[in-house]
Design a protein around this motif. Structure first.
Motif, PDB file in Angstrom:
ATOM      1  N   ASN A   4       0.830  -1.213   0.000  1.00  0.00           N
ATOM      2  CA  ASN A   4       0.000   0.000   0.000  1.00  0.00           C
ATOM      3  C   ASN A   4       0.860   1.256   0.000  1.00  0.00           C
ATOM      4  N   ILE A   5       1.929   1.244   0.782  1.00  0.00           N
ATOM      5  CA  ILE A   5       2.836   2.397   0.827  1.00  0.00           C
ATOM      6  C   ILE A   5       3.523   2.579  -0.524  1.00  0.00           C
ATOM      7  N   GLY A   6       3.904   1.472  -1.151  1.00  0.00           N
ATOM      8  CA  GLY A   6       4.497   1.545  -2.487  1.00  0.00           C
ATOM      9  C   GLY A   6       3.556   2.202  -3.478  1.00  0.00           C
ATOM     10  N   ARG A   7       2.287   1.845  -3.415  1.00  0.00           N
ATOM     11  CA  ARG A   7       1.301   2.439  -4.321  1.00  0.00           C
ATOM     12  C   ARG A   7       1.164   3.940  -4.054  1.00  0.00           C
ATOM     13  N   THR A   8       1.153   4.332  -2.784  1.00  0.00           N
ATOM     14  CA  THR A   8       1.091   5.752  -2.434  1.00  0.00           C
ATOM     15  C   THR A   8       2.317   6.489  -2.960  1.00  0.00           C
ATOM     16  N   CYS A   9       3.475   5.861  -2.855  1.00  0.00           N
ATOM     17  CA  CYS A   9       4.705   6.484  -3.354  1.00  0.00           C
ATOM     18  C   CYS A   9       4.650   6.680  -4.864  1.00  0.00           C
ATOM     19  N   VAL A  10       4.161   5.692  -5.594  1.00  0.00           N
ATOM     20  CA  VAL A  10       4.041   5.834  -7.051  1.00  0.00           C
ATOM     21  C   VAL A  10       3.071   6.969  -7.378  1.00  0.00           C
ATOM     22  N   ALA A  11       1.941   7.033  -6.668  1.00  0.00           N
ATOM     23  CA  ALA A  11       0.925   8.051  -6.940  1.00  0.00           C
ATOM     24  C   ALA A  11       1.422   9.463  -6.658  1.00  0.00           C
ATOM     25  N   THR A  12       2.439   9.585  -5.803  1.00  0.00           N
ATOM     26  CA  THR A  12       2.929  10.909  -5.410  1.00  0.00           C
ATOM     27  C   THR A  12       4.338  11.220  -5.922  1.00  0.00           C
ATOM     28  N   GLY A  13       4.935  10.315  -6.683  1.00  0.00           N
ATOM     29  CA  GLY A  13       6.292  10.541  -7.175  1.00  0.00           C
ATOM     30  C   GLY A  13       7.330  10.517  -6.070  1.00  0.00           C
ATOM     31  N   THR A  14       7.074   9.739  -5.049  1.00  0.00           N
ATOM     32  CA  THR A  14       7.945   9.655  -3.879  1.00  0.00           C
ATOM     33  C   THR A  14       8.805   8.398  -3.958  1.00  0.00           C
ATOM     34  N   ARG A  15      10.059   8.515  -3.553  1.00  0.00           N
ATOM     35  CA  ARG A  15      10.957   7.355  -3.514  1.00  0.00           C
ATOM     36  C   ARG A  15      10.718   6.567  -2.237  1.00  0.00           C
ATOM     37  N   LEU A  16      10.828   5.244  -2.326  1.00  0.00           N
ATOM     38  CA  LEU A  16      10.668   4.367  -1.177  1.00  0.00           C
ATOM     39  C   LEU A  16      11.999   3.701  -0.868  1.00  0.00           C
ATOM     40  N   HIS A  17      12.376   3.710   0.409  1.00  0.00           N
ATOM     41  CA  HIS A  17      13.611   3.090   0.887  1.00  0.00           C
ATOM     42  C   HIS A  17      13.229   2.039   1.916  1.00  0.00           C
ATOM     43  N   ASN A  55       5.763  -2.176 -10.265  1.00  0.00           N
ATOM     44  CA  ASN A  55       6.846  -2.095 -11.253  1.00  0.00           C
ATOM     45  C   ASN A  55       7.281  -0.662 -11.535  1.00  0.00           C
ATOM     46  N   ASP A  56       6.437   0.312 -11.249  1.00  0.00           N
ATOM     47  CA  ASP A  56       6.762   1.719 -11.460  1.00  0.00           C
ATOM     48  C   ASP A  56       7.377   2.382 -10.236  1.00  0.00           C
ATOM     49  N   LEU A  57       7.507   1.625  -9.159  1.00  0.00           N
ATOM     50  CA  LEU A  57       8.000   2.174  -7.895  1.00  0.00           C
ATOM     51  C   LEU A  57       9.509   2.387  -7.931  1.00  0.00           C
ATOM     52  N   ASP A  58       9.942   3.560  -7.466  1.00  0.00           N
ATOM     53  CA  ASP A  58      11.362   3.868  -7.298  1.00  0.00           C
ATOM     54  C   ASP A  58      11.727   3.404  -5.888  1.00  0.00           C
ATOM     55  N   VAL A  59      12.290   2.220  -5.770  1.00  0.00           N
ATOM     56  CA  VAL A  59      12.557   1.610  -4.466  1.00  0.00           C
ATOM     57  C   VAL A  59      14.017   1.198  -4.352  1.00  0.00           C
ATOM     58  N   THR A  60      14.600   1.419  -3.179  1.00  0.00           N
ATOM     59  CA  THR A  60      15.967   0.998  -2.874  1.00  0.00           C
ATOM     60  C   THR A  60      15.918   0.189  -1.591  1.00  0.00           C
ATOM     61  N   ILE A  61      16.656  -0.910  -1.559  1.00  0.00           N
ATOM     62  CA  ILE A  61      16.707  -1.778  -0.380  1.00  0.00           C
ATOM     63  C   ILE A  61      18.106  -1.715   0.212  1.00  0.00           C
ATOM     64  N   TYR A  62      18.179  -1.599   1.534  1.00  0.00           N
ATOM     65  CA  TYR A  62      19.445  -1.484   2.249  1.00  0.00           C
ATOM     66  C   TYR A  62      19.616  -2.672   3.190  1.00  0.00           C
ATOM     67  N   ASP A  63      20.874  -3.075   3.396  1.00  0.00           N
ATOM     68  CA  ASP A  63      21.174  -4.205   4.271  1.00  0.00           C
ATOM     69  C   ASP A  63      20.775  -3.941   5.717  1.00  0.00           C
ATOM     70  N   ASP A  64      20.957  -2.708   6.173  1.00  0.00           N
ATOM     71  CA  ASP A  64      20.636  -2.322   7.552  1.00  0.00           C
ATOM     72  C   ASP A  64      20.650  -0.803   7.645  1.00  0.00           C
ATOM     73  N   TYR A  65      20.412  -0.277   8.834  1.00  0.00           N
ATOM     74  CA  TYR A  65      20.329   1.166   9.029  1.00  0.00           C
ATOM     75  C   TYR A  65      21.649   1.863   8.699  1.00  0.00           C
ATOM     76  N   GLN A  66      22.762   1.260   9.062  1.00  0.00           N
ATOM     77  CA  GLN A  66      24.064   1.861   8.761  1.00  0.00           C
ATOM     78  C   GLN A  66      24.312   1.923   7.257  1.00  0.00           C
ATOM     79  N   ASP A  67      23.890   0.906   6.534  1.00  0.00           N
ATOM     80  CA  ASP A  67      23.996   0.908   5.076  1.00  0.00           C
ATOM     81  C   ASP A  67      23.169   2.065   4.502  1.00  0.00           C
TER      82      ASP A  67
END
Length: 165
Positions: free
Chosen positions: A18-31, A54-66
């Protein structure tokens, strides 16, 4: 305009979808900061995000320090029930990050105590633990967007026609 939503160790795939969909609708990046409570191709995420995932700008990090090392200049607001500041009293700027914690425990206290002036809360009755994560993201994100006059979002353009008109 570009805002960033950060989910610290999200546990429920439907919320993240749901958050991903909101991010796509608002042009917001998701981390997304791992560990995640699900696999990223989980069918529940795709169902909640529908064909928008598939249109979501998403980045995944190993942990908070990453996350911190890859975003060293990030201005991060942290949504928590333990904050003095109300989310609507903060002035959000282009490029800001708004972080939300995992559903079962929020953002770890050791992170919050290092950033007390960056912590924001959504007012609610005192006997309620918290709002649903995807609702909280929508509330705070749309306030940040409102403060920026909604940027390039369609506020006055062609409206969707009602089927009975």
């Amino acid at each position: 305009m570009s805002l960033n939503i950060v989910l610290f160790e999200p546990e429920i795939p439907a919320n993240t979808g749901n958050i991903g969909r909101t991010c796509v609708a608002t042009g917001t990046r998701l981390h997304l900061i791992e560990p995640l409570g699900f696999v990223i191709n989980d069918k529940m995420i795709k169902r909640a995000g529908m064909d928008y995932w598939n249109d979501l700008d998403v980045t995944i990090y190993d942990d908070y320090q990453d996350f911190l090392s890859k975003n060293p200049d990030a201005n991060i607001y942290m949504a928590t029930t333990k904050a003095r500041n109300v989310y609507s009293d903060v002035s959000y700027n282009d490029g800001d990050y708004i972080m939300f914690g995992k559903e079962s425990g929020g953002i770890p206290e050791e992170i919050l105590v290092e950033n007390p002036d960056k912590c924001v809360r959504i007012p609610m009755e005192s006997d309620i633990r918290s709002l649903n994560l995807s609702n909280s993201v929508a509330v705070v994100l749309y306030e940040a967007l409102r403060q920026q006059n909604f940027g390039t979002l369609n506020t006055m353009g062609e409206l969707h026609r009602l089927s009975w008109e």
